[in-house]
Design a protein around this motif. Structure first.
Motif, PDB file in Angstrom:
ATOM      1  N   THR A 206       0.855  -1.180   0.000  1.00  0.00           N
ATOM      2  CA  THR A 206       0.000   0.000   0.000  1.00  0.00           C
ATOM      3  C   THR A 206       0.892   1.232   0.000  1.00  0.00           C
ATOM      4  O   THR A 206       2.017   1.208   0.502  1.00  0.00           O
ATOM      5  CB  THR A 206      -0.932   0.032   1.222  1.00  0.00           C
ATOM      6  OG1 THR A 206      -0.143  -0.139   2.391  1.00  0.00           O
ATOM      7  CG2 THR A 206      -1.956  -1.074   1.153  1.00  0.00           C
ATOM      8  N   LEU A 207       0.390   2.296  -0.597  1.00  0.00           N
ATOM      9  CA  LEU A 207       1.191   3.513  -0.699  1.00  0.00           C
ATOM     10  C   LEU A 207       0.259   4.712  -0.836  1.00  0.00           C
ATOM     11  O   LEU A 207      -0.867   4.559  -1.297  1.00  0.00           O
ATOM     12  CB  LEU A 207       2.130   3.455  -1.909  1.00  0.00           C
ATOM     13  CG  LEU A 207       1.481   3.394  -3.287  1.00  0.00           C
ATOM     14  CD1 LEU A 207       2.418   3.985  -4.328  1.00  0.00           C
ATOM     15  CD2 LEU A 207       1.140   1.983  -3.676  1.00  0.00           C
ATOM     16  N   THR A 208       0.712   5.833  -0.441  1.00  0.00           N
ATOM     17  CA  THR A 208       0.001   7.113  -0.495  1.00  0.00           C
ATOM     18  C   THR A 208      -1.388   7.010   0.149  1.00  0.00           C
ATOM     19  O   THR A 208      -1.761   5.974   0.686  1.00  0.00           O
ATOM     20  CB  THR A 208      -0.121   7.694  -1.936  1.00  0.00           C
ATOM     21  OG1 THR A 208      -1.144   7.027  -2.660  1.00  0.00           O
ATOM     22  CG2 THR A 208       1.195   7.627  -2.665  1.00  0.00           C
ATOM     23  N   SER A 209      -2.140   8.111   0.086  1.00  0.00           N
ATOM     24  CA  SER A 209      -3.444   8.104   0.737  1.00  0.00           C
ATOM     25  C   SER A 209      -4.575   8.174  -0.277  1.00  0.00           C
ATOM     26  O   SER A 209      -5.684   8.548   0.053  1.00  0.00           O
ATOM     27  CB  SER A 209      -3.526   9.281   1.710  1.00  0.00           C
ATOM     28  OG  SER A 209      -3.249  10.467   1.007  1.00  0.00           O
ATOM     29  N   ASP A 210      -4.287   7.770  -1.522  1.00  0.00           N
ATOM     30  CA  ASP A 210      -5.342   7.772  -2.536  1.00  0.00           C
ATOM     31  C   ASP A 210      -5.033   6.685  -3.567  1.00  0.00           C
ATOM     32  O   ASP A 210      -3.937   6.118  -3.558  1.00  0.00           O
ATOM     33  CB  ASP A 210      -5.424   9.147  -3.209  1.00  0.00           C
ATOM     34  CG  ASP A 210      -6.848   9.477  -3.654  1.00  0.00           C
ATOM     35  OD1 ASP A 210      -7.638   8.538  -3.897  1.00  0.00           O
ATOM     36  OD2 ASP A 210      -7.165  10.664  -3.764  1.00  0.00           O
ATOM     37  N   THR A 211      -5.986   6.417  -4.450  1.00  0.00           N
ATOM     38  CA  THR A 211      -5.772   5.389  -5.466  1.00  0.00           C
ATOM     39  C   THR A 211      -4.565   5.732  -6.329  1.00  0.00           C
ATOM     40  O   THR A 211      -4.234   6.903  -6.506  1.00  0.00           O
ATOM     41  CB  THR A 211      -7.005   5.261  -6.384  1.00  0.00           C
ATOM     42  OG1 THR A 211      -7.381   6.564  -6.789  1.00  0.00           O
ATOM     43  CG2 THR A 211      -8.159   4.615  -5.667  1.00  0.00           C
ATOM     44  N   VAL A 212      -3.928   4.709  -6.856  1.00  0.00           N
ATOM     45  CA  VAL A 212      -2.778   4.914  -7.737  1.00  0.00           C
ATOM     46  C   VAL A 212      -3.156   4.513  -9.162  1.00  0.00           C
ATOM     47  O   VAL A 212      -4.063   3.716  -9.381  1.00  0.00           O
ATOM     48  CB  VAL A 212      -1.536   4.147  -7.250  1.00  0.00           C
ATOM     49  CG1 VAL A 212      -1.020   4.781  -5.972  1.00  0.00           C
ATOM     50  CG2 VAL A 212      -1.816   2.669  -7.074  1.00  0.00           C
ATOM     51  N   PHE A 213      -2.439   5.089 -10.126  1.00  0.00           N
ATOM     52  CA  PHE A 213      -2.827   4.977 -11.532  1.00  0.00           C
ATOM     53  C   PHE A 213      -1.746   4.300 -12.378  1.00  0.00           C
ATOM     54  O   PHE A 213      -0.560   4.409 -12.084  1.00  0.00           O
ATOM     55  CB  PHE A 213      -3.039   6.373 -12.125  1.00  0.00           C
ATOM     56  CG  PHE A 213      -3.904   7.270 -11.308  1.00  0.00           C
ATOM     57  CD1 PHE A 213      -5.266   7.010 -11.187  1.00  0.00           C
ATOM     58  CD2 PHE A 213      -3.373   8.370 -10.660  1.00  0.00           C
ATOM     59  CE1 PHE A 213      -6.075   7.841 -10.428  1.00  0.00           C
ATOM     60  CE2 PHE A 213      -4.175   9.206  -9.900  1.00  0.00           C
ATOM     61  CZ  PHE A 213      -5.537   8.941  -9.789  1.00  0.00           C
ATOM     62  N   GLY A 214      -2.203   3.722 -13.483  1.00  0.00           N
ATOM     63  CA  GLY A 214      -1.298   3.330 -14.560  1.00  0.00           C
ATOM     64  C   GLY A 214      -0.163   2.418 -14.156  1.00  0.00           C
ATOM     65  O   GLY A 214       0.981   2.640 -14.543  1.00  0.00           O
ATOM     66  N   ALA A 215      -0.459   1.360 -13.385  1.00  0.00           N
ATOM     67  CA  ALA A 215       0.604   0.422 -13.013  1.00  0.00           C
ATOM     68  C   ALA A 215       1.087  -0.308 -14.260  1.00  0.00           C
ATOM     69  O   ALA A 215       0.297  -0.735 -15.095  1.00  0.00           O
ATOM     70  CB  ALA A 215       0.082  -0.591 -11.996  1.00  0.00           C
ATOM     71  N   SER A 216       2.411  -0.439 -14.396  1.00  0.00           N
ATOM     72  CA  SER A 216       2.953  -1.214 -15.504  1.00  0.00           C
ATOM     73  C   SER A 216       4.052  -2.116 -14.988  1.00  0.00           C
ATOM     74  O   SER A 216       4.654  -1.862 -13.940  1.00  0.00           O
ATOM     75  CB  SER A 216       3.484  -0.297 -16.604  1.00  0.00           C
ATOM     76  OG  SER A 216       4.617   0.411 -16.159  1.00  0.00           O
ATOM     77  N   LEU A 217       4.289  -3.194 -15.726  1.00  0.00           N
ATOM     78  CA  LEU A 217       5.277  -4.195 -15.333  1.00  0.00           C
ATOM     79  C   LEU A 217       6.398  -4.179 -16.363  1.00  0.00           C
ATOM     80  O   LEU A 217       6.138  -4.132 -17.568  1.00  0.00           O
ATOM     81  CB  LEU A 217       4.595  -5.571 -15.308  1.00  0.00           C
ATOM     82  CG  LEU A 217       5.434  -6.777 -14.912  1.00  0.00           C
ATOM     83  CD1 LEU A 217       5.912  -6.669 -13.464  1.00  0.00           C
ATOM     84  CD2 LEU A 217       4.620  -8.059 -15.095  1.00  0.00           C
ATOM     85  N   ALA A 218       7.647  -4.217 -15.888  1.00  0.00           N
ATOM     86  CA  ALA A 218       8.778  -4.273 -16.818  1.00  0.00           C
ATOM     87  C   ALA A 218       8.683  -5.554 -17.640  1.00  0.00           C
ATOM     88  O   ALA A 218       8.235  -6.581 -17.117  1.00  0.00           O
ATOM     89  CB  ALA A 218      10.083  -4.237 -16.037  1.00  0.00           C
TER      90      ALA A 218
END
Ligand code: HEC
Length: 433
Positions: A206-218
């Motif tokens: 978990t990270l930050t205090s809001d939803t996170v965007f645009g996750a990508s995998l190498a």
């Protein structure tokens, strides 16, 4: 005292539903693996129990002797959260009551009793991706990812997590991992690593205090990059889900990320109009890929070359090289390969087909467009949606395009002529047979 005894009669607060959300909202910005103020990591129960400079954050059964309470009530200085308004009295009392009741970690128990989401209407589809063998389609739902088998009618496998929203999905090349990025609005962001075949969550962070965007995998699966509404980019080690570093060089929300072909660089794109090229090992900023023109929402990469297509508010898709033939001059736009024609709405979804021939574009318009990647000419239009598009994905054989968005239906189109092959609601609806 009356209030305290009343609280005592009620069920003890839960770590997962009461305490952890407060820590995530107010504390883990400074107390997390990548930046442990006073040596204290409050991101997991185990790390907080291990504690920092002064030892364990809490002592089971002894709220007033627990340093977390002492710092919250300013018995010890500086009061926490540092430099921000103090927690409310009821919030601090949740900490007291939970510690008094034993400071137990109920994460696993809560997960077990979590019932599958019940849908009264189709939820917005934020992301969908084909498995690399083309047999499955992973679709975002509420608090879950649904894995649909495309060649039979078996009900979807439901991967249930904690985050209310799944905003981005990415498969590893071998199909053994599925990465999801999302979170619960105004509470926490989350990156999840799944075994999509067994339907098991392997790791999460978990990270930050809001939803996170645009996750990508190498492409080599080593790292996961994700953007956030606090203008940061976070990079995780896939094998451990530990955060490796965070970057703060954007000036607005970072909505999408994509790695280069050799996994050594990645691009982060933002509403600040920049597509930044970063070194994947260190997070060092290399240069902007683009000339700043418009707020950017989406990015996709050529399947085999370091060429990206980006798009956003001004409705033009821009194709850029990540490498320039000659050294940069001020206001140089020599890496721009092509500007594709203006779309009917802002661009929020892009994909580049595996055979490299087509670019799919979705956004404010319900019609998805397909362009010839070589010539930039319109190849087909895919119509049928009744509202805006949030996600587009080509099948691995490039013959099918899957699309989803506000109207909650998955549609599969033939990339040859844009004809609709099939449409379906990806979630089980309450009351439906
Ligand atoms: C803006 C950054 C920031 C935030 C947010 C923050 N802290 Fe801190 N925290 C610090 C710093 C810096 C210290 C070291 C303070 C000192 O002693 O000088 C610290 C120290 C502590 C300590 C003492 C740890 C030890 O072993 O010395 C505790 C406990 C603590 N924080 C709890 C919390 C809690 C609980 C929250 C959320 C309600 C929180 N902090 C939010 C920066 C922060």
């Amino acid at each position: 005292m009356f209030l305290a005894s009343l609280l005592f009669l009620a069920a003890a607060p839960s770590y997962q539903t009461d305490i952890q959300p407060l820590l995530q909202k107010h504390c883990t910005g400074c107390h997390q693996p990548a930046s442990k103020a006073a040596g204290l990591d409050l991101s997991t129960h185990a790390d907080a129990t291990k504690g920092g400079r002064l030892g364990a954050a809490w002592i089971a059964g002894q709220p007033e002797d627990s340093i977390v309470v002492q710092y919250l009530v300013a018995a010890k200085q500086p009061r926490m959260p540092l430099g921000r308004p103090s927690l409310s009295e009821p919030e601090i009392n949740l900490f007291r009551e939970w510690i008094r009741a034993g400071a137990k970690d109920d994460t696993a128990a809560v997960a077990e009793v979590n019932k599958p989401t019940v849908y009264l209407q189709p939820p917005v589809i934020n992301s969908l991706r084909f498995s690399p063998d083309g047999k499955h389609l992973a679709v975002s739902g509420n608090r879950e990812i649904l894995i649909h088998a495309l060649d039979d009618k078996t009900p979807p496998l439901r991967l249930q997590g904690k985050a209310e929203r799944i905003l981005s999905l990415a498969y590893s090349k071998d199909g053994k991992l599925l990465i999801a990025g999302g979170g619960t609005p105004a509470r926490f962001g989350e990156v999840q690593v799944w075994d999509p075949i067994a339907g098991k969550m392997l790791r999460n962070a978990t990270l930050t205090s809001d939803t996170v965007f645009g996750a990508s995998l190498a492409p080599d699966s080593s790292r996961i990059a994700v953007g956030a509404a606090d203008n940061t980019v976070h990079v995780f080690d896939t094998a451990s889900a530990k955060e490796l570093y965070k970057i703060g060089n954007h000036e607005d929300w970072v909505l999408s990320t994509i790695f280069g072909v050799d996994s050594k660089r990645f691009v982060s794109i933002s509403r600040d109009r920049s597509a930044k090229i970063n070194d994947a090992a260190s997070g060092a900023f290399l240069e902007n890929a683009n000339q700043l023109k418009t707020e950017l929402y989406a990015v996709a990469r050529h399947p085999a070359k370091d060429i990206i297509v980006i798009g956003g508010e001004d409705r033009y898709p821009y194709v850029y090289l990540l490498d320039r033939a000659r050294s940069m001059k001020i206001a140089d736009d020599s890496t721009l390969v092509r500007r594709i024609e203006r779309q009917d709405g802002p661009i929020t979804a892009l994909d580049w087909s595996a055979d490299a021939k087509l670019i799919a574009i979705g956004g404010g318009s319900p019609t998805v467009t397909l362009y010839d990647a070589e010539t930039g000419k319109l190849a087909a239009r895919c119509s049928g949606h009744s509202a805006g598009i949030y996600t587009v994905a080509f099948s691995p054989d490039s013959k099918t395009l899957a699309t989803g968005g506000f109207d909650g239906k998955v549609r599969l189109y033939s990339t040859r002529d844009g004809s609709l092959i099939r449409e379906f609601i990806p979630v089980p609806l309450a009351g439906a047979k």
